[in-house]
Design a protein around this motif. Structure first.
Motif, PDB file in Angstrom:
ATOM      1  N   ARG A  83       0.831  -1.203   0.000  1.00 42.39           N
ATOM      2  CA  ARG A  83       0.000   0.000   0.000  1.00 42.39           C
ATOM      3  C   ARG A  83       0.870   1.259   0.000  1.00 42.39           C
ATOM      4  O   ARG A  83       0.614   2.218  -0.736  1.00 42.39           O
ATOM      5  CB  ARG A  83      -0.932  -0.009   1.217  1.00 42.39           C
ATOM      6  N   ILE A 100       2.463   1.673  -3.508  1.00 40.63           N
ATOM      7  CA  ILE A 100       1.498   2.126  -4.511  1.00 40.63           C
ATOM      8  C   ILE A 100       1.159   3.595  -4.304  1.00 40.63           C
ATOM      9  O   ILE A 100       1.043   4.361  -5.270  1.00 40.63           O
ATOM     10  CB  ILE A 100       0.231   1.240  -4.483  1.00 40.63           C
ATOM     11  N   GLU A 101       1.033   4.024  -3.034  1.00 41.33           N
ATOM     12  CA  GLU A 101       0.735   5.433  -2.766  1.00 41.33           C
ATOM     13  C   GLU A 101       1.874   6.336  -3.220  1.00 41.33           C
ATOM     14  O   GLU A 101       1.661   7.429  -3.740  1.00 41.33           O
ATOM     15  CB  GLU A 101       0.446   5.639  -1.279  1.00 41.33           C
ATOM     16  N   TYR A 112       4.589   5.481  -5.440  1.00 41.51           N
ATOM     17  CA  TYR A 112       5.101   5.323  -6.796  1.00 41.51           C
ATOM     18  C   TYR A 112       4.029   4.972  -7.824  1.00 41.51           C
ATOM     19  O   TYR A 112       4.302   5.000  -9.022  1.00 41.51           O
ATOM     20  CB  TYR A 112       6.209   4.267  -6.817  1.00 41.51           C
ATOM     21  N   GLY A 113       2.863   4.578  -7.396  1.00 40.55           N
ATOM     22  CA  GLY A 113       1.791   4.264  -8.325  1.00 40.55           C
ATOM     23  C   GLY A 113       2.097   3.014  -9.140  1.00 40.55           C
ATOM     24  O   GLY A 113       2.545   2.008  -8.611  1.00 40.55           O
ATOM     25  N   GLU A 114       1.877   3.098 -10.459  1.00 42.51           N
ATOM     26  CA  GLU A 114       2.074   1.955 -11.342  1.00 42.51           C
ATOM     27  C   GLU A 114       3.509   1.842 -11.856  1.00 42.51           C
ATOM     28  O   GLU A 114       3.826   0.927 -12.602  1.00 42.51           O
ATOM     29  CB  GLU A 114       1.110   2.050 -12.528  1.00 42.51           C
ATOM     30  N   ASP A 115       4.379   2.778 -11.490  1.00 41.42           N
ATOM     31  CA  ASP A 115       5.763   2.778 -11.991  1.00 41.42           C
ATOM     32  C   ASP A 115       6.583   1.770 -11.179  1.00 41.42           C
ATOM     33  O   ASP A 115       7.179   2.115 -10.159  1.00 41.42           O
ATOM     34  CB  ASP A 115       6.337   4.192 -11.887  1.00 41.42           C
ATOM     35  N   TYR A 116       6.627   0.544 -11.621  1.00 44.29           N
ATOM     36  CA  TYR A 116       7.289  -0.503 -10.860  1.00 44.29           C
ATOM     37  C   TYR A 116       8.804  -0.512 -11.055  1.00 44.29           C
ATOM     38  O   TYR A 116       9.519  -1.178 -10.333  1.00 44.29           O
ATOM     39  CB  TYR A 116       6.711  -1.881 -11.242  1.00 44.29           C
ATOM     40  N   LYS A 117       9.343   0.246 -12.026  1.00 45.83           N
ATOM     41  CA  LYS A 117      10.785   0.260 -12.252  1.00 45.83           C
ATOM     42  C   LYS A 117      11.508   1.189 -11.277  1.00 45.83           C
ATOM     43  O   LYS A 117      12.704   1.077 -11.094  1.00 45.83           O
ATOM     44  CB  LYS A 117      11.086   0.684 -13.683  1.00 45.83           C
ATOM     45  N   ARG A 138      11.806  -1.603  -6.760  1.00 41.58           N
ATOM     46  CA  ARG A 138      11.260  -2.951  -6.809  1.00 41.58           C
ATOM     47  C   ARG A 138      10.900  -3.407  -5.401  1.00 41.58           C
ATOM     48  O   ARG A 138      11.578  -3.069  -4.431  1.00 41.58           O
ATOM     49  CB  ARG A 138      12.234  -3.916  -7.442  1.00 41.58           C
TER      50      ARG A 138
END
Length: 134
Positions: A118, A121-122, A124-129, A132
């Motif tokens: 959680r 996601i708060e 960095y959002g959808e930017d998984y690069k 990690r």
């Protein structure tokens, strides 16, 4: 004049397996009943069948509710079931109260991992690069 008695020292007996002795004693001891209402009402002086009968519980469900070949239940069987006296009705009430408590829904992952995901996601959002998880 009598002689003084010699003190015998306690020596370790190498012929006895202490691990087996502990397991044997553990098997002989009475099991701990995990259900609070049943454990509080249990009487160690009575047998299992008598204890459960006093609480209004059945030791064998096949005997308490026999399956008859006829589709409709006979009158004699229902009257026999009603004649049984329950000496400890508070056990059944306690079991019903425990069953009606809402249970906590558990997910497949731990609560720490949920908080971490959680947080990620708060931030960095959808930017998984960017960062990690593992």
């Amino acid at each position: 004049m009598p002689k003084a008695k010699k003190k015998r020292r306690h020596t370790y007996n190498y012929n006895i397996d202490r691990k087996k002795l502990k397991r044997k004693a553990k098997k002989k001891s009475a099991p701990r009943i995990p259900c609070d209402p049943i454990r509080n009402a249990w009487d160690n002086k009575k047998c299992v069948a008598r204890n459960l009968a006093d609480m209004g519980l059945a030791i064998d469900p096949n005997k308490s509710l026999p399956i008859s070949k006829n589709k409709e239940p006979q009158v004699d069987e229902t009257e026999q079931q009603q004649e049984k006296v329950i000496y400890k009705p508070y056990v059944i009430e306690g079991l019903q109260a425990l069953a009606n408590l809402p249970s906590k829904q558990t997910m497949g992952i731990s609560s720490d991992m949920i908080h971490y995901v959680r947080y990620m996601i708060e931030n960095y959002g959808e930017d998984y690069k960017v960062n990690r998880i593992l």
